[in-house]
Enzyme design. Structure first.
Site, PDB file in Angstrom:
ATOM      1  N   GLY A  10      27.604 -49.163  30.909  1.00  0.00           N
ATOM      2  CA  GLY A  10      26.646 -47.872  30.412  1.00  0.00           C
ATOM      3  C   GLY A  10      26.318 -47.188  31.789  1.00  0.00           C
ATOM      4  O   GLY A  10      26.475 -47.595  32.976  1.00  0.00           O
ATOM      5  N   LEU A  12      23.047 -46.697  33.259  1.00  0.00           N
ATOM      6  CA  LEU A  12      22.205 -47.430  33.978  1.00  0.00           C
ATOM      7  C   LEU A  12      22.782 -48.926  34.574  1.00  0.00           C
ATOM      8  O   LEU A  12      22.856 -49.251  35.506  1.00  0.00           O
ATOM      9  CB  LEU A  12      20.903 -47.702  33.385  1.00  0.00           C
ATOM     10  CG  LEU A  12      19.963 -48.436  34.132  1.00  0.00           C
ATOM     11  CD1 LEU A  12      19.609 -47.740  35.546  1.00  0.00           C
ATOM     12  CD2 LEU A  12      18.634 -48.693  33.339  1.00  0.00           C
ATOM     13  N   ASP A  35      28.160 -58.788  22.321  1.00  0.00           N
ATOM     14  CA  ASP A  35      27.413 -58.291  21.655  1.00  0.00           C
ATOM     15  C   ASP A  35      26.040 -58.657  21.504  1.00  0.00           C
ATOM     16  O   ASP A  35      25.775 -59.888  21.069  1.00  0.00           O
ATOM     17  CB  ASP A  35      28.046 -58.204  20.259  1.00  0.00           C
ATOM     18  CG  ASP A  35      27.256 -57.324  19.133  1.00  0.00           C
ATOM     19  OD1 ASP A  35      26.118 -56.962  19.414  1.00  0.00           O
ATOM     20  OD2 ASP A  35      28.018 -57.027  18.021  1.00  0.00           O
ATOM     21  N   ALA A  59      21.708 -50.748  25.265  1.00  0.00           N
ATOM     22  CA  ALA A  59      20.788 -50.196  24.062  1.00  0.00           C
ATOM     23  C   ALA A  59      21.400 -49.238  23.194  1.00  0.00           C
ATOM     24  O   ALA A  59      22.818 -48.779  23.641  1.00  0.00           O
ATOM     25  CB  ALA A  59      19.629 -49.280  24.887  1.00  0.00           C
ATOM     26  N   TYR A  60      20.826 -49.047  22.114  1.00  0.00           N
ATOM     27  CA  TYR A  60      21.337 -48.088  21.118  1.00  0.00           C
ATOM     28  C   TYR A  60      20.549 -46.715  21.309  1.00  0.00           C
ATOM     29  O   TYR A  60      19.437 -46.615  21.292  1.00  0.00           O
ATOM     30  CB  TYR A  60      20.832 -48.590  19.628  1.00  0.00           C
ATOM     31  CG  TYR A  60      21.305 -47.698  18.572  1.00  0.00           C
ATOM     32  CD1 TYR A  60      22.431 -47.855  17.880  1.00  0.00           C
ATOM     33  CD2 TYR A  60      20.345 -46.770  18.269  1.00  0.00           C
ATOM     34  CE1 TYR A  60      22.934 -46.927  16.741  1.00  0.00           C
ATOM     35  CE2 TYR A  60      20.791 -45.825  16.947  1.00  0.00           C
ATOM     36  CZ  TYR A  60      22.079 -46.015  16.578  1.00  0.00           C
ATOM     37  OH  TYR A  60      22.265 -45.280  15.291  1.00  0.00           O
ATOM     38  N   TYR A 124      14.008 -44.581  16.534  1.00  0.00           N
ATOM     39  CA  TYR A 124      14.420 -45.017  17.946  1.00  0.00           C
ATOM     40  C   TYR A 124      13.215 -45.392  18.715  1.00  0.00           C
ATOM     41  O   TYR A 124      13.371 -46.355  19.290  1.00  0.00           O
ATOM     42  CB  TYR A 124      15.061 -43.762  18.631  1.00  0.00           C
ATOM     43  CG  TYR A 124      15.536 -44.120  20.068  1.00  0.00           C
ATOM     44  CD1 TYR A 124      16.522 -44.916  20.601  1.00  0.00           C
ATOM     45  CD2 TYR A 124      14.502 -43.388  21.174  1.00  0.00           C
ATOM     46  CE1 TYR A 124      16.669 -45.061  21.693  1.00  0.00           C
ATOM     47  CE2 TYR A 124      14.936 -43.616  22.289  1.00  0.00           C
ATOM     48  CZ  TYR A 124      15.929 -44.442  22.679  1.00  0.00           C
ATOM     49  OH  TYR A 124      16.199 -44.783  24.127  1.00  0.00           O
ATOM     50  N   LYS A 128      12.382 -49.236  20.237  1.00  0.00           N
ATOM     51  CA  LYS A 128      12.224 -49.522  21.582  1.00  0.00           C
ATOM     52  C   LYS A 128      11.009 -50.218  21.924  1.00  0.00           C
ATOM     53  O   LYS A 128      11.064 -50.883  22.842  1.00  0.00           O
ATOM     54  CB  LYS A 128      12.508 -48.242  22.583  1.00  0.00           C
ATOM     55  CG  LYS A 128      13.869 -47.515  22.443  1.00  0.00           C
ATOM     56  CD  LYS A 128      14.927 -48.482  23.252  1.00  0.00           C
ATOM     57  CE  LYS A 128      14.717 -48.698  24.705  1.00  0.00           C
ATOM     58  NZ  LYS A 128      15.728 -49.471  25.350  1.00  0.00           N
TER      59      LYS A 128
END
Length: 278
Positions: A10, A12, A35, A59-60, A124, A128
């Site tokens: 991703g 980051l 996963d 992250a999603y 969301y 988090k």
């Protein structure tokens, strides 16, 4: 020192792997390879790596979709974090996890600090926040809240959209009333490395570039750095219909991180480095 990185493909994750690789033994895993929603697989992978540090960059991030499918956000942003934290605990590793400004409702008028009470206004943001709580399952943990991430190899951020529009002489739509403290991924990765090296007191830190601005301010500075005359369509947060409510005031204070001896560059300096590099 061996570092296990989840979500290494991703925005980051790539920056973290690139920054850590010259001096550390990095075990990088992508979403396809691991996963984090499957606790048994997480435990098996972390145990096999036997790391000193576990860094979660997975992250999603589908903010609006999470309103329709909160379970997907919870699986990755909360329970996936719990699996990694437990694996770090069981292997004696330091756990580093990244949070977000979306844990706040955006009704502030001064930058949020780590002691301010979260009040997420979206699924969301809630997922988090739960992830932050679950990260604490690892005895030595660092939760680094970032905000308005930009930079990196993928070039898919809001800043990249603004830069592309300016370069193409397009009219660029920008929020005039959304207050932010941008986070350059290279600076976040560097700060993460310094945390590992310095080992300040564990817990929650805001890891953003220094200085407060709006998206219009970012766009104006980007045009200046590019030497272009840009046209902006100024829009307000309330005028845009989105499924998930965005916090209007998103700025985070990084004073605690500075107090730990880690100084974050200004957002203007960070943007300049990114623009000139690309």
């Amino acid at each position: 020192m061996r570092v296990f990185v989840a979500g290494a493909a991703g925005q980051l994750g790539r920056a973290v792997v690139r920054r850590f690789s010259p001096t550390m033994d990095v075990v990088a895993t992508t979403r396809r390879e691991l996963d984090i929603r499957v606790e048994a697989d997480v435990m098996r992978a972390v145990r096999a790596a036997a790391p000193d540090v576990v860094v979660n960059c997975s992250a999603y991030n589908a903010v609006d979709q999470a309103e329709e499918d909160p379970a997907a956000a919870l699986e990755a942003n909360a329970f996936g974090v719990l699996s990694l934290a437990r694996a770090a605990r069981d292997t004696g590793a330091v756990f580093i996890h990244y949070g977000t400004d979306f844990v706040f409702d955006g009704r502030a008028s001064v930058p949020y600090t780590e002691t301010d009470t979260p009040a997420p206004a979206s699924n969301y943001g809630l997922s988090k926040l739960l992830g932050e709580w679950f990260a604490a399952d690892a005895p030595l943990h660092y939760i680094l809240r970032v905000e308005s991430l930009f930079g990196g190899e993928l070039a898919r951020s809001s800043v990249d959209r603004i830069l592309e529009g300016i370069r193409k002489d397009e009219i660029v739509r920008v929020f005039v009333d959304r207050t932010v403290t941008p986070s350059y991924v290279d600076d976040v990765a560097d700060a993460t490395l310094r945390i590992i090296e310095r080992r300040p007191e564990g817990g929650l830190y805001h890891c953003v570039n220094t200085g407060v601005t709006t998206w219009l301010g970012i766009a104006t500075e980007a045009a200046r750095l590019l030497g272009r005359k840009a046209s902006f369509e100024e829009v307000s947060v309330d005028s845009v219909q989105l499924r998930a409510r965005r916090p209007k005031y998103c700025a985070l204070s990084n004073d605690k991180l500075r107090g730990a001896g880690i100084e974050m560059p200004s957002w203007q300096a960070a943007l300049s480095r990114y623009v000139l590099r690309n």
